[in-house]
Motif scaffolding. Structure first.
Motif, PDB file in Angstrom:
ATOM      1  N   ARG A  52       0.702  -0.834   0.244  1.00 42.27           N
ATOM      2  CA  ARG A  52       0.194  -0.160   0.113  1.00 42.27           C
ATOM      3  C   ARG A  52       0.723   1.320  -0.129  1.00 42.27           C
ATOM      4  O   ARG A  52       0.823   2.185  -0.677  1.00 42.27           O
ATOM      5  N   PHE A  53       1.705   1.310   0.849  1.00 48.95           N
ATOM      6  CA  PHE A  53       2.461   2.072   1.079  1.00 48.95           C
ATOM      7  C   PHE A  53       4.484   2.167   0.173  1.00 48.95           C
ATOM      8  O   PHE A  53       5.111   3.630   0.608  1.00 48.95           O
ATOM      9  N   VAL A  55       5.717   2.238  -1.895  1.00 45.32           N
ATOM     10  CA  VAL A  55       6.089   3.682  -3.194  1.00 45.32           C
ATOM     11  C   VAL A  55       6.427   4.069  -2.882  1.00 45.32           C
ATOM     12  O   VAL A  55       7.516   5.230  -2.930  1.00 45.32           O
ATOM     13  N   GLU A  56       5.532   4.865  -1.980  1.00 42.47           N
ATOM     14  CA  GLU A  56       5.595   6.403  -1.459  1.00 42.47           C
ATOM     15  C   GLU A  56       6.642   6.838  -0.303  1.00 42.47           C
ATOM     16  O   GLU A  56       7.324   7.644  -0.220  1.00 42.47           O
ATOM     17  N   ALA A  57       6.842   5.272   0.554  1.00 40.51           N
ATOM     18  CA  ALA A  57       8.296   5.548   1.673  1.00 40.51           C
ATOM     19  C   ALA A  57       9.140   5.789   1.384  1.00 40.51           C
ATOM     20  O   ALA A  57       9.666   5.885   1.257  1.00 40.51           O
ATOM     21  N   HIS A  58       9.795   4.669  -0.064  1.00 33.37           N
ATOM     22  CA  HIS A  58      10.568   4.647  -0.724  1.00 33.37           C
ATOM     23  C   HIS A  58      10.857   6.528  -1.226  1.00 33.37           C
ATOM     24  O   HIS A  58      12.529   6.823  -0.920  1.00 33.37           O
ATOM     25  N   ARG A  59      10.429   6.701  -2.068  1.00 33.25           N
ATOM     26  CA  ARG A  59       9.872   8.075  -3.031  1.00 33.25           C
ATOM     27  C   ARG A  59      10.202   9.250  -1.777  1.00 33.25           C
ATOM     28  O   ARG A  59      11.354  10.180  -1.733  1.00 33.25           O
ATOM     29  N   LEU A  60       9.736   9.454  -0.117  1.00 37.58           N
ATOM     30  CA  LEU A  60       9.996   9.703   0.602  1.00 37.58           C
ATOM     31  C   LEU A  60      11.619   9.441   1.508  1.00 37.58           C
ATOM     32  O   LEU A  60      11.909  10.110   2.312  1.00 37.58           O
ATOM     33  N   TRP A  62      12.938   6.519   3.045  1.00 34.14           N
ATOM     34  CA  TRP A  62      13.022   5.818   3.647  1.00 34.14           C
ATOM     35  C   TRP A  62      13.293   4.327   3.943  1.00 34.14           C
ATOM     36  O   TRP A  62      13.220   4.205   2.954  1.00 34.14           O
ATOM     37  N   GLY A  94      -0.860   5.261   7.100  1.00 30.32           N
ATOM     38  CA  GLY A  94      -0.068   6.440   6.305  1.00 30.32           C
ATOM     39  C   GLY A  94       1.188   6.544   6.099  1.00 30.32           C
ATOM     40  O   GLY A  94       1.976   5.456   7.335  1.00 30.32           O
ATOM     41  N   GLU A  96       4.642   9.172   5.651  1.00 24.52           N
ATOM     42  CA  GLU A  96       4.455  10.876   5.634  1.00 24.52           C
ATOM     43  C   GLU A  96       6.368  10.424   6.055  1.00 24.52           C
ATOM     44  O   GLU A  96       6.740  10.186   6.315  1.00 24.52           O
ATOM     45  N   PHE A  97       6.591  12.203   5.618  1.00 26.47           N
ATOM     46  CA  PHE A  97       8.345  12.304   5.600  1.00 26.47           C
ATOM     47  C   PHE A  97       8.991  11.917   6.907  1.00 26.47           C
ATOM     48  O   PHE A  97       9.785  10.770   6.472  1.00 26.47           O
TER      49      PHE A  97
END
Length: 171
Positions: A52-53, A55-60, A62, A94, A96-97
């Motif tokens: 779920r998250f 891709v976003e975690a990697h982009r941020l 983490w 979710g 976040e940064f």
């Protein structure tokens, strides 16, 4: 809850996280002081988070250590070394940064006194408790009901299982 099939469009680092978590057995905790039912929930939640998250975690920014880290010698017993997903048995809501959000709490990165641990899959490769537990489960899973004990003797990279002859369980 069961993990969904791996999404096909994950970045290589995120796909590596997922594959590494999937390789860890669900019914054998990689850390001595983490009960197997807790590990099963954490493992499922890690896979769910990645799907779920991830891709976003990697982009941020983490990292594997910030999400899946444990103390290199003591595992989850040293919480200041644990990654955001290694101390919660509930699904993340979710990312976040600076934090992973859960229903009632959140896990922050970069807090004072927090250390980046070893990813749990790296810990499991080195920890003798994990090796022995995994070996016992393999022997039992292959119909070996005569196992009285199993011990891993490591010499270099070779491991050898020794098993007794006493029948286990009801006759």
């Amino acid at each position: 809850m069961s993990a969904s099939p791996a999404p096909v469009d994950l970045p290589p680092a995120v796909a590596e996280w997922r594959a590494a978590i999937e390789r860890l057995p669900a019914d054998a905790s990689p850390c001595r002081h983490l009960p197997p039912p807790h590990w099963t929930a954490i493992r499922e939640n890690c896979l769910d988070f990645i799907d779920r998250f991830g891709v976003e975690a990697h982009r941020l920014g983490w990292t594997a250590s910030q999400l899946f880290g444990v103390h290199p010698k003591y595992g989850t017993i040293r919480a200041e070394w644990c990654g955001a997903l290694m101390v919660h048995r509930e699904s993340a809501r979710g990312v976040e940064f600076a934090r992973v959000v859960f229903e009632w709490t959140s896990a922050h990165r970069g807090k004072q006194d927090q250390r980046d641990g070893t990813p749990v899959w790296e810990f499991a490769k080195r920890d003798s408790w994990s090796k022995q537990t995994h070996l016992i489960l393999q022997l039992i899973g292959h119909g070996r009901t005569d196992v009285r004990y199993a011990r891993v003797e490591t010499q270099g990279s070779a491991s050898r299982a020794l098993s007794g002859s006493r029948r286990r369980g009801p006759s």
